[in-house]
Design a protein around this motif. Structure first.
Motif, PDB file in Angstrom:
ATOM      1  N   UNK A 168      29.659  29.297  69.625  1.00 46.05           N
ATOM      2  CA  UNK A 168      30.007  28.651  68.040  1.00 46.05           C
ATOM      3  C   UNK A 168      29.487  27.323  68.121  1.00 46.05           C
ATOM      4  N   UNK A 169      29.951  26.575  68.946  1.00 44.78           N
ATOM      5  CA  UNK A 169      29.523  25.046  68.832  1.00 44.78           C
ATOM      6  C   UNK A 169      28.164  25.015  69.197  1.00 44.78           C
ATOM      7  N   UNK A 170      27.615  25.738  69.909  1.00 47.69           N
ATOM      8  CA  UNK A 170      26.189  25.594  70.585  1.00 47.69           C
ATOM      9  C   UNK A 170      25.351  26.039  69.304  1.00 47.69           C
ATOM     10  N   UNK A 171      25.549  26.987  68.776  1.00 48.44           N
ATOM     11  CA  UNK A 171      24.737  27.715  67.466  1.00 48.44           C
ATOM     12  C   UNK A 171      24.920  26.909  66.363  1.00 48.44           C
ATOM     13  N   UNK A 172      26.313  26.420  66.174  1.00 48.31           N
ATOM     14  CA  UNK A 172      26.516  25.771  64.831  1.00 48.31           C
ATOM     15  C   UNK A 172      25.679  24.556  64.661  1.00 48.31           C
ATOM     16  N   UNK A 173      25.834  23.748  66.035  1.00 45.63           N
ATOM     17  CA  UNK A 173      25.304  22.444  66.089  1.00 45.63           C
ATOM     18  C   UNK A 173      23.734  22.563  65.880  1.00 45.63           C
ATOM     19  N   UNK A 174      23.213  23.384  66.514  1.00 45.89           N
ATOM     20  CA  UNK A 174      21.861  23.700  66.780  1.00 45.89           C
ATOM     21  C   UNK A 174      21.351  23.960  65.119  1.00 45.89           C
ATOM     22  N   UNK A 176      20.489  18.005  59.054  1.00 49.28           N
ATOM     23  CA  UNK A 176      20.915  16.640  58.986  1.00 49.28           C
ATOM     24  C   UNK A 176      20.963  16.075  60.150  1.00 49.28           C
ATOM     25  N   UNK A 177      20.689  14.860  60.303  1.00 50.18           N
ATOM     26  CA  UNK A 177      21.133  14.072  61.440  1.00 50.18           C
ATOM     27  C   UNK A 177      22.527  14.081  61.921  1.00 50.18           C
ATOM     28  N   UNK A 178      22.546  14.323  63.079  1.00 51.89           N
ATOM     29  CA  UNK A 178      24.000  14.235  63.534  1.00 51.89           C
ATOM     30  C   UNK A 178      23.968  13.918  65.215  1.00 51.89           C
ATOM     31  N   UNK A 179      25.189  13.457  65.584  1.00 53.42           N
ATOM     32  CA  UNK A 179      25.534  13.025  66.967  1.00 53.42           C
ATOM     33  C   UNK A 179      26.409  13.789  67.757  1.00 53.42           C
ATOM     34  N   UNK A 180      25.986  14.318  68.908  1.00 50.03           N
ATOM     35  CA  UNK A 180      26.858  15.372  69.822  1.00 50.03           C
ATOM     36  C   UNK A 180      27.789  14.417  70.587  1.00 50.03           C
ATOM     37  N   UNK A 181      29.173  14.775  70.487  1.00 53.99           N
ATOM     38  CA  UNK A 181      29.971  14.194  71.524  1.00 53.99           C
ATOM     39  C   UNK A 181      30.092  15.123  72.766  1.00 53.99           C
ATOM     40  N   UNK A 182      29.751  14.565  73.850  1.00 52.03           N
ATOM     41  CA  UNK A 182      30.099  15.345  74.865  1.00 52.03           C
ATOM     42  C   UNK A 182      30.850  14.880  76.085  1.00 52.03           C
ATOM     43  N   UNK A 183      31.254  15.486  77.115  1.00 52.75           N
ATOM     44  CA  UNK A 183      31.923  14.888  78.339  1.00 52.75           C
ATOM     45  C   UNK A 183      31.127  15.329  79.574  1.00 52.75           C
ATOM     46  N   UNK A 184      29.823  16.066  79.273  1.00 51.22           N
ATOM     47  CA  UNK A 184      29.001  16.559  80.526  1.00 51.22           C
ATOM     48  C   UNK A 184      27.854  16.699  79.984  1.00 51.22           C
ATOM     49  N   UNK A 191      16.305  19.693  71.778  1.00 49.80           N
ATOM     50  CA  UNK A 191      15.371  18.626  72.536  1.00 49.80           C
ATOM     51  C   UNK A 191      15.651  17.251  71.776  1.00 49.80           C
ATOM     52  N   UNK A 192      15.986  16.248  72.446  1.00 49.43           N
ATOM     53  CA  UNK A 192      16.161  14.793  72.001  1.00 49.43           C
ATOM     54  C   UNK A 192      17.253  14.807  71.047  1.00 49.43           C
ATOM     55  N   UNK A 193      18.236  15.640  71.502  1.00 50.79           N
ATOM     56  CA  UNK A 193      19.644  15.365  70.716  1.00 50.79           C
ATOM     57  C   UNK A 193      20.309  14.028  70.833  1.00 50.79           C
ATOM     58  N   UNK A 194      20.791  13.167  69.955  1.00 48.65           N
ATOM     59  CA  UNK A 194      21.474  12.000  70.210  1.00 48.65           C
ATOM     60  C   UNK A 194      22.953  12.505  70.660  1.00 48.65           C
ATOM     61  N   UNK A 195      23.499  11.749  71.532  1.00 49.64           N
ATOM     62  CA  UNK A 195      24.813  12.082  72.133  1.00 49.64           C
ATOM     63  C   UNK A 195      25.530  10.631  72.266  1.00 49.64           C
ATOM     64  N   UNK A 196      26.908  10.825  72.186  1.00 48.17           N
ATOM     65  CA  UNK A 196      27.837   9.969  72.962  1.00 48.17           C
ATOM     66  C   UNK A 196      28.734  10.754  73.991  1.00 48.17           C
ATOM     67  N   UNK A 197      28.704   9.931  75.066  1.00 47.84           N
ATOM     68  CA  UNK A 197      29.603  10.540  76.423  1.00 47.84           C
ATOM     69  C   UNK A 197      31.009  10.035  75.950  1.00 47.84           C
ATOM     70  N   UNK A 198      32.073  11.052  76.050  1.00 42.74           N
ATOM     71  CA  UNK A 198      33.239  10.785  75.839  1.00 42.74           C
ATOM     72  C   UNK A 198      34.128  11.351  76.914  1.00 42.74           C
ATOM     73  N   UNK A 199      35.291  11.421  76.770  1.00 42.48           N
ATOM     74  CA  UNK A 199      36.211  12.111  77.975  1.00 42.48           C
ATOM     75  C   UNK A 199      36.503  13.417  77.867  1.00 42.48           C
ATOM     76  N   UNK A 200      36.770  14.370  78.718  1.00 44.67           N
ATOM     77  CA  UNK A 200      37.103  15.526  78.820  1.00 44.67           C
ATOM     78  C   UNK A 200      38.068  15.998  77.640  1.00 44.67           C
TER      79      UNK A 200
END
Length: 359
Positions: free
Chosen positions: A21-27, A33-41, A50-59
């Motif tokens: 759900x997360x992968x498909x909806x984000x894509x 729209x421009x958006x930023x992925x919050x990831x922990x891994x 490709x070239x997704x902007x991201x922020x590295x956060x906690x699990x």
């Protein structure tokens, strides 16, 4: 708008429901729209454009770190944040927050999947014994998302939130193999009844297995992983039809697509369901559905299915045989394709974007 999308529930190895759900909806949203992925891994970036902007956060399982997450997102200039779950930290947030409660299935059937560690299963059961925790979590949001009108009705009926609830439908996983599969040219050569789903008690697979004694020309193909103990019990239940009940114990994407494409029908006797992604996947191949008569199946499948009382193997068998009538399979197959086209990630992304813009 600076939109941050919580992608921390995307798995690195293979998708489960929330991960997909997360992968498909984000894509799909990234096309609009421009958006930023919050990831922990960082390994999950392979699933994102490709070239997704991201922020590295906690699990998301780190409860202590979650308390400081909102301050981190504030510092990144977030104006809107979406999470595909309801547990995201929000203490001190300065942005609009949309949380998700996919369904209420585990509140009515709180037994945790046996694959989870014992401690997690215990915590799972405790969490789902009362609506109080989820009420507290959802009411921190500015809006709530769920995946069906059936779930929305249950959320409102049980007064789980005072915030507005919006339906953002699930859709089938993007697949590149769908056009590669050879389909039988005639319905006359189709004899497989395909089931995809777990073997938890409320799934009621026993009814499907029992019915095979009444359907001597059909094979029931159970695709999902199954324990040896559960498999033995179902084999005993099949009796004289045991040779026509096939346990695949897990399939690859290509194997799944092949089974769906050649099926006579996708079947389920489930007494309850959160959504029913296999229904949508089968409709992508124009496969008729034979389903237990429950509200969520009626909502998702509509005219693409024939319905039966989930307590009766005889009524299930009767609906299978009804599909043999001249023109009936072709009619439901056409309905299936039309209904399947309704579920589309681009459309779901547009609907979510509308929710966010109105906050």
């Amino acid at each position: 708008m600076k939109l941050i999308f919580d992608c921390r529930f995307i798995r690195n190895d293979h998708h489960d429901g929330i991960s997909r759900f997360s992968t498909e909806l984000f894509s799909a949203l990234a096309k609009q729209i421009d958006l930023v992925a919050l990831i922990s891994d960082k390994r999950v970036l392979k699933w994102l454009p490709a070239d997704t902007e991201f922020i590295l956060g906690n699990a998301p399982t780190n409860a202590l770190a979650e308390l400081g997450l909102a301050r981190k997102l504030n510092s990144q200039g977030a104006t809107h944040v979406f999470s595909p779950m309801q547990t995201m930290g929000s203490l001190g947030k300065k942005y609009k927050l949309v949380l998700t409660l996919h369904d209420l299935i585990y509140y009515f059937h709180p037994k945790a999947p046996s694959s989870l560690p014992l401690l997690v299963r215990f915590a799972w059961r405790l969490y789902h014994l009362s609506f109080t925790p989820v009420r507290i979590l959802l009411n921190r949001a500015d809006a709530v998302v769920t995946v069906s009108e059936t779930s929305k009705d249950l959320i409102e009926k049980n007064r789980l939130t005072t915030k507005s609830v919006h339906v953002i439908y699930n859709a089938p996983e993007s697949r590149s193999v769908i056009d590669e599969i050879a389909r039988p040219s005639s319905v006359a050569v189709r004899n497989k009844l395909v089931y995809m789903g777990s073997f938890m008690g409320y799934k009621n697979v026993e009814v499907l297995v029992e019915a095979m004694r009444l359907l001597p020309h059909y094979e029931l193909v159970l695709l999902s992983k199954i324990s040896s103990k559960r498999k033995s019990r179902l084999r005993e239940l099949a009796g004289s039809a045991e040779s026509r009940v096939t346990f695949k114990n897990g399939v690859t994407e290509l194997e799944y697509a092949t089974e769906l494409a050649g099926a006579f029908a996708l079947v389920s006797a489930s007494k309850d369901e959160g959504f029913g992604i296999p229904l949508v996947e089968a409709m992508g191949y124009g496969i008729p559905l034979i389903l237990a008569d429950i509200p969520i199946f009626r909502e998702v499948a509509q005219e693409a299915a024939r319905y039966f009382d989930a307590t009766s193997a005889e009524l299930f068998a009767k609906q299978v045989l009804e599909l043999e009538k001249p023109g009936m399979w072709d009619e439901l197959s056409a309905n299936s394709r039309v209904r399947g086209d309704f579920f589309d990630w681009d459309k779901s992304a547009s609907q979510l974007l509308d929710v966010l813009k109105k906050l």
